[in-house]
Design an enzyme around this catalytic site. Structure first.
Site, PDB file in Angstrom:
ATOM      1  N   GLU A   1       1.217 -49.138  58.285  1.00 49.48           N
ATOM      2  CA  GLU A   1       1.244 -50.475  57.797  1.00 49.48           C
ATOM      3  C   GLU A   1       1.661 -50.352  56.055  1.00 49.48           C
ATOM      4  O   GLU A   1       2.233 -51.320  55.792  1.00 49.48           O
ATOM      5  CB  GLU A   1      -0.094 -51.091  58.097  1.00 49.48           C
ATOM      6  CG  GLU A   1       0.064 -51.498  59.694  1.00 49.48           C
ATOM      7  CD  GLU A   1      -1.189 -50.668  60.111  1.00 49.48           C
ATOM      8  OE1 GLU A   1      -1.327 -49.627  59.929  1.00 49.48           O
ATOM      9  OE2 GLU A   1      -2.127 -51.598  61.111  1.00 49.48           O
TER      10      GLU A   1
ATOM     11  N   ASP B   1      -2.816 -48.840  62.533  1.00 46.73           N
ATOM     12  CA  ASP B   1      -4.234 -48.920  62.864  1.00 46.73           C
ATOM     13  C   ASP B   1      -4.447 -49.007  64.356  1.00 46.73           C
ATOM     14  O   ASP B   1      -3.862 -49.653  65.194  1.00 46.73           O
ATOM     15  CB  ASP B   1      -4.890 -50.131  62.234  1.00 46.73           C
ATOM     16  CG  ASP B   1      -4.896 -50.212  60.621  1.00 46.73           C
ATOM     17  OD1 ASP B   1      -4.753 -48.980  60.146  1.00 46.73           O
ATOM     18  OD2 ASP B   1      -5.218 -51.340  60.116  1.00 46.73           O
TER      19      ASP B   1
ATOM     20  N   ASP C   1      -6.363 -50.544  66.766  1.00 44.97           N
ATOM     21  CA  ASP C   1      -7.146 -51.996  67.220  1.00 44.97           C
ATOM     22  C   ASP C   1      -5.824 -52.823  67.700  1.00 44.97           C
ATOM     23  O   ASP C   1      -4.629 -52.377  67.885  1.00 44.97           O
ATOM     24  CB  ASP C   1      -7.668 -52.590  66.215  1.00 44.97           C
ATOM     25  CG  ASP C   1      -7.024 -53.029  65.053  1.00 44.97           C
ATOM     26  OD1 ASP C   1      -5.590 -52.947  65.058  1.00 44.97           O
ATOM     27  OD2 ASP C   1      -7.378 -53.392  64.079  1.00 44.97           O
TER      28      ASP C   1
ATOM     29  N   GLU D   1      -4.074 -55.186  66.869  1.00 45.94           N
ATOM     30  CA  GLU D   1      -3.190 -55.757  65.829  1.00 45.94           C
ATOM     31  C   GLU D   1      -2.391 -54.393  65.377  1.00 45.94           C
ATOM     32  O   GLU D   1      -1.181 -54.649  65.589  1.00 45.94           O
ATOM     33  CB  GLU D   1      -3.740 -56.341  64.572  1.00 45.94           C
ATOM     34  CG  GLU D   1      -2.948 -57.154  63.935  1.00 45.94           C
ATOM     35  CD  GLU D   1      -2.687 -58.424  64.704  1.00 45.94           C
ATOM     36  OE1 GLU D   1      -1.675 -59.154  64.602  1.00 45.94           O
ATOM     37  OE2 GLU D   1      -3.539 -59.057  65.516  1.00 45.94           O
TER      38      GLU D   1
ATOM     39  N   TYR E   1     -12.570 -46.920  59.075  1.00 48.12           N
ATOM     40  CA  TYR E   1     -11.727 -48.149  59.453  1.00 48.12           C
ATOM     41  C   TYR E   1     -12.824 -49.097  59.128  1.00 48.12           C
ATOM     42  O   TYR E   1     -13.776 -49.001  59.916  1.00 48.12           O
ATOM     43  CB  TYR E   1     -11.071 -47.911  60.575  1.00 48.12           C
ATOM     44  CG  TYR E   1     -10.234 -49.024  60.845  1.00 48.12           C
ATOM     45  CD1 TYR E   1      -9.262 -49.317  60.085  1.00 48.12           C
ATOM     46  CD2 TYR E   1     -10.382 -49.883  61.969  1.00 48.12           C
ATOM     47  CE1 TYR E   1      -8.320 -50.366  60.312  1.00 48.12           C
ATOM     48  CE2 TYR E   1      -9.435 -51.022  62.411  1.00 48.12           C
ATOM     49  CZ  TYR E   1      -8.284 -51.231  61.218  1.00 48.12           C
ATOM     50  OH  TYR E   1      -7.623 -52.418  61.604  1.00 48.12           O
TER      51      TYR E   1
ATOM     52  N   ARG F   1     -12.347 -52.424  60.179  1.00 50.37           N
ATOM     53  CA  ARG F   1     -12.518 -53.343  61.115  1.00 50.37           C
ATOM     54  C   ARG F   1     -12.939 -53.033  62.450  1.00 50.37           C
ATOM     55  O   ARG F   1     -12.217 -52.272  63.175  1.00 50.37           O
ATOM     56  CB  ARG F   1     -10.964 -54.170  61.249  1.00 50.37           C
ATOM     57  CG  ARG F   1     -10.736 -54.879  60.149  1.00 50.37           C
ATOM     58  CD  ARG F   1      -9.412 -55.531  60.152  1.00 50.37           C
ATOM     59  NE  ARG F   1      -9.058 -56.404  59.290  1.00 50.37           N
ATOM     60  CZ  ARG F   1      -8.206 -55.896  58.249  1.00 50.37           C
ATOM     61  NH1 ARG F   1      -7.609 -54.914  58.272  1.00 50.37           N
ATOM     62  NH2 ARG F   1      -8.036 -56.551  57.014  1.00 50.37           N
TER      63      ARG F   1
ATOM     64  N   HIS G   1     -13.961 -47.872  67.919  1.00 49.22           N
ATOM     65  CA  HIS G   1     -14.152 -46.860  66.424  1.00 49.22           C
ATOM     66  C   HIS G   1     -15.527 -46.543  66.399  1.00 49.22           C
ATOM     67  O   HIS G   1     -16.415 -46.942  66.847  1.00 49.22           O
ATOM     68  CB  HIS G   1     -13.749 -48.101  65.433  1.00 49.22           C
ATOM     69  CG  HIS G   1     -12.310 -48.528  65.668  1.00 49.22           C
ATOM     70  ND1 HIS G   1     -11.231 -47.724  65.478  1.00 49.22           N
ATOM     71  CD2 HIS G   1     -11.831 -49.873  65.618  1.00 49.22           C
ATOM     72  CE1 HIS G   1     -10.183 -48.423  65.368  1.00 49.22           C
ATOM     73  NE2 HIS G   1     -10.427 -49.509  65.564  1.00 49.22           N
TER      74      HIS G   1
END
Length: 949
Positions: A18, A104, A106, A108, A334, A336, A381
């Site tokens: 990203e 990532d 997740d 998103e 990570y 989040r 995670h």
């Protein structure tokens, strides 16, 4: 086999992440044969306006960007600022043999990977590469063990995005029409605002109660030292068996909750103290219990935000920005995550450091594990921890400033999580006696001693309440036994008053949202940022204060869209979205029920309605009937004594009496006033102030009346044009207007002063080349202007007296840049904990700001020079540092693109305007199609293009 040797056999590989920072770090771990490039976030999204929608779509699709009539199919468009990056990725892919989507892990990130695959349409093998830390071993492991795209996660993210688009694009226009233009509503944003407003309502309704108690200082008769004091301080607990009332015993209206509690007023408290002067006291009981405290779980997103707020003064947004940098540069995992789990590797690293730094006595025999407490925790995670299989100590990282402080916090918490419990003893001593008037009293004292600090050696959690006692705080009591006689050295009488419930801080709001299971922890920082940016909330110190505007918005939503801001309903929606993510529910049926409304059945259906099986109107039905919403009523709030606060398009104001009557009074309310501060007494004072409309006389030349007024941006003078003067169109006439000098007020300015002010700008003359020089009064004071060259004047009077020769002399001097003369600071705040430099408040061109000499941060709405605390100043500097230096943007490029768009797509804009006109006719007959199109374009900007949650 290393990645390098693999690529020698398998050709060139393109890895897409990203962010550029992440790409740079990963590239260093993969070496030659790998090309690592960033997508720079999402490359495509729902359109931000009708003009971006392809021409084949008409009607509601153009407005919403979602085809609600065909299974809520989203219309995706490549973001205008990402087209060049998409082209670059396509070019790189042409020369690649394999594509790794390394976004990532997740929802998103999975969605970004899917969008990349859909847009790039690769004809080479595609693999999904996932990792939760950016270290050499983790990246190489991810390359060696790719997986397929998880379509369930993509569907879950898409459903959230569509839901938030429908909510924002349908509800926000209601706010524009009934409250104020350019407002926004959001699924979690509106609920968070409601929480803050409800807390302020509690503060407004709150009535303080006064109560008194007694504190006794008792001598044990034994010598003492610092570790074993000889005096015992105890508070009165009971009188004749009735417990003495404390603050917790009163309700919000200042009334006792229980009649069995004794409420002491000042007179009774002093009388009791006098009656106890000759009392012989003794120890009635000594109760000792073992004390044990276990370590705190490793950080997850919300607990990190809360602790960073308490200990470092970071806002949620600043915390996530700093954590993002630490993650991308390989320092932490990570950031989040809902998980408190540590991998075996991390547990081993933490236990090794416990032994190394604190000794084997602090290491429990078995590793500690922590069960997740978050319902519907998102992806698997790890907790937030230092990266790698050997944790770098803060000193070993080479980090500085905010990154060092946040890393140190994470490191300490992680290591402490694998240490032994803290143990000790807690003791309660009760002291009794009979007063001279025959009343039996009990005093009580509590203490705590820690015999083994365990994990507290490494880390102690903070508290939201500044008066709360932290876990490592000891209170030692003298050694006493039951029956010991005690002498009262002093009996003091103490008065107290109950306090209104504290406003939310960012940390406590995050905690509240998580406890109510509203929204996702990973989005709380952006939600808080949104409600601050929209003006729904402002900060006073660290407290989140709702604006009067937010009262109007929440009032409307509660009365006419109650389900949309209902806490339980919002939490149930979260459950539904998580069930969709797990494949236990279908997206389209759920969206149909939410948007169109249907009879509910069970499961997701019940959650989309009220669960009773009745027909429920959907979102579309709710926003169709706007006639029932009284715009004036939802924006009006009684203050008292006939005074009403109203939220108008130009800010809040109060009024009393009917308009156009002699009894009518009106006064503006400062936009940064906290709602609980607007009492009836203060409102009366505001109404008693001069209205600001002072008639100064008549202009002898025009014959128009001249008046002085108080406006939103300060006092000014203006002329009153005759009735019938055109105010719009080609022949429109604007009244002459001028701001008052700082030394003037509407009550003291004269007609001559006003006419002089309205004569500005004044032509001073022209230079040798014929360029005109004018004297003007601006936002930052008086100045001269010659073409684009402006020069400040030192005094306001110079505007009327400066000659051409004097002006030319000023222009003959080199233009001064930077500081002409250092002004003394407005306030000193102390030493910044990051830079270790003195922080002061200064007055700048754009208003007051805090600075440590390296970083400057402008004071926000709600901050004042008089009230700003050192902690608030440090927080503003921390947020500014987290943003990094301002990015330079090319000014000409966007204009060029806009011109190209006009030439290539005239039909698209025409179609958008026609569609908008039809929609407008149905919604509001008085509004033109052109205006509606403009409003709908604003809707996209107001609600934002990114997913709220």
């Amino acid at each position: 086999m290393s990645p390098t040797s693999e690529t020698a056999q398998g050709g060139r590989r393109l890895v897409i992440v990203e962010s550029p920072a992440k790409a740079k770090t990963i590239k260093g771990y993969l070496g030659p044969g790998y090309v690592v490039e960033a997508s720079v976030g999402h490359i495509r999204d729902l359109p931000s306006g009708a003009a971006e929608v392809p021409e084949k779509y008409t009607g509601e699709v153009r407005r919403l960007g979602v085809d609600v009539e065909h299974d809520f199919a989203p219309i995706y468009v490549i973001n205008a600022d990402k087209k060049a990056q998409v082209k670059k990725l396509r070019d790189l892919m042409k020369d690649s043999d394999e594509l790794f989507l390394a976004t990532d892990e997740d929802r998103e990130g999975e969605a970004i990977a899917w969008h990349l695959q859909e847009v790039l349409k690769p004809k080479i093998p595609v693999k999904r590469m996932v990792f939760h830390e950016i270290t050499k071993d983790a990246i190489r492991e991810a390359v060696a063990n790719p997986r397929e795209l998880n379509k369930k996660l993509v569907d879950a993210q898409e459903t959230r995005r569509i839901l938030d688009r429908l909510y924002g694009y349908e509800v926000s226009p209601v706010l524009w029409k009934k409250v104020m233009p350019k407002l926004s509503a959001g699924r979690v944003q509106s609920v968070a605002t409601r929480l803050i407003v409800e807390r302020e309502r509690e503060r407004i309704a709150f009535r303080s109660a006064e109560y008194w108690d007694l504190t006794g200082t008792f001598a044990t008769g034994r010598p003492g030292d610092s570790s074993d004091p000889s005096v015992l301080v105890a508070r009165l607990q009971t009188v004749d068996g009735r417990r003495v009332a404390q603050g917790r015993d009163f309700d919000s209206l200042g009334q006792l909750k229980s009649a069995n509690t004794l409420h002491l007023d000042e007179a009774n408290a002093r009388a009791l103290a006098a009656a106890l002067e000759t009392t012989r006291f003794s120890v009635r009981s000594v109760e000792s219990k073992p004390y044990r405290r276990s370590p705190y779980a490793p950080f997850r997103t919300t607990t990190l935000q809360q602790e960073a707020s308490r200990k470092l003064g970071f806002g949620a947004k600043a915390t996530m920005q700093v954590a993002q940098k630490l993650y991308e540069n390989g320092y932490i995992t990570y950031m989040r995550t809902d998980s408190t789990t540590l991998s075996e590797t991390a547990i081993g690293a933490a236990r090794a450091q416990v032994t190394q730094l604190y000794g084997a006595d602090y290491l429990p025999p078995q590793p500690r594990s922590y069960a997740g407490k978050v319902k519907n925790a998102q992806e698997a995670h790890e907790a937030i921890r230092p990266s790698g299989d050997r944790f770098r100590t803060p000193a070993e990282t080479g980090l500085t400033g905010d990154q060092f402080r946040l890393y140190e916090l994470i490191w300490k918490r992680t290591v402490a999580s694998q240490m032994k419990d803290a143990t000790g003893n807690s003791v309660t001593v009760k002291i009794g006696g009979a007063s001279a008037d025959g009343r039996d009293v009990d005093f009580s004292a509590s203490g705590k001693t820690i015999t083994f600090h365990g994990f507290l050696k490494a880390y102690v959690e903070g508290a939201d309440d500044p008066n709360a006692e932290l876990d490592d705080r000891e209170r030692r009591l003298p050694q006493v036994s039951e029956g010991d006689p005690l002498a009262a050295d002093e009996i003091t009488v103490d008065g107290h008053a109950t306090k209104a419930p504290a406003r939310y801080t960012e940390a406590s709001l995050v905690k509240e949202l998580e406890e109510r299971e509203i929204g996702r922890p990973s989005t709380y920082a952006s939600i808080i940022g949104t409600i601050l940016d929209r003006g729904y909330v402002f900060k006073k110190g660290t407290a989140l204060v709702p604006s009067f505007l937010s009262f109007a918005v929440v009032n409307l939503l509660e009365k006419h869209f109650g389900r949309l801001v209902d806490y339980d309903f919002t939490a149930r929606m979260e459950d539904d979205l998580d069930r969709i993510a797990r494949g236990e529910a279908q997206s389209v049926p759920w969206l149909k029920r939410f948007y169109f409304g249907e009879g509910t059945h069970s499961g997701a259906a019940a959650d989309a309605g009220n669960g009773d099986g009745d027909h429920l109107g959907g979102l579309k039905e709710l926003v169709t009937d706007l006639g029932a919403i009284d715009a004036r009523e939802v924006s009006s709030f009684p203050v008292g004594d006939g005074i009403v606060l109203r939220v108008g398009r130009f800010g809040p104001y109060i009024e009393r009496g009917e308009k156009d009557t002699e009894e009518h009074q009106r006064a503006d309310v400062p936009t940064d006033m906290a709602p609980d501060e607007l009492t009836t007494e203060l409102a009366e004072a505001l109404l008693a102030e001069p209205s600001g409309d002072v008639e100064l006389g008549t202009d002898p030349q025009s014959g128009n009346p001249i008046v002085a007024k108080r406006g939103r941006y300060g006092p000014y003078v203006t002329e009153i044009l005759p009735d019938g003067t055109p105010k719009t169109g080609k022949n429109a006439v604007k009244p002459r207007t001028a701001s008052l000098f700082k030394s003037m007020s509407p009550e003291t300015v004269t007609l001559d002063d006003a006419l002089k002010l309205m004569s500005l700008p004044r032509v001073v003359g022209a230079d040798a080349e014929g360029v005109e020089i004018t004297a003007q009064n601006g936002r930052y004071g008086p100045y001269l202007k010659k073409g684009t060259d402006s020069r400040s004047l030192t005094a306001e009077e110079q505007l009327f007296t400066i000659t051409l020769e004097e002006a030319l002399a000023i222009y003959a001097q080199p233009k001064q840049r930077g500081r002409a003369a250092a002004k003394p600071p407005l306030k000193e705040l102390g030493e910044d904990p990051v830079s270790a430099k003195p922080v002061v408040v200064k007055d700048g061109r754009f208003g007051p700001y805090v600075t440590d000499g390296e970083t400057n941060a402008t004071l926000r709405s709600g901050d004042s020079v008089e009230e700003i605390t050192p902690e608030r100043g440090f927080e503003l500097l921390a947020e500014k540092r987290a943003k990094g230096p301002a990015k330079k943007t090319a000014k000409k490029a966007p204009a060029k693109k806009a011109a190209t768009a006009k030439k290539t797509a005239p039909a698209k804009k025409t179609a958008a305007k026609k569609t908008a006109a039809k929609t407008t006719t149905a919604a509001a007959k008085k509004t033109t199609a052109k205006k509606t199109t403009a409003k709908k374009t604003t809707a996209a900007k107001a609600t934002g293009s990114g997913s709220e949650d």
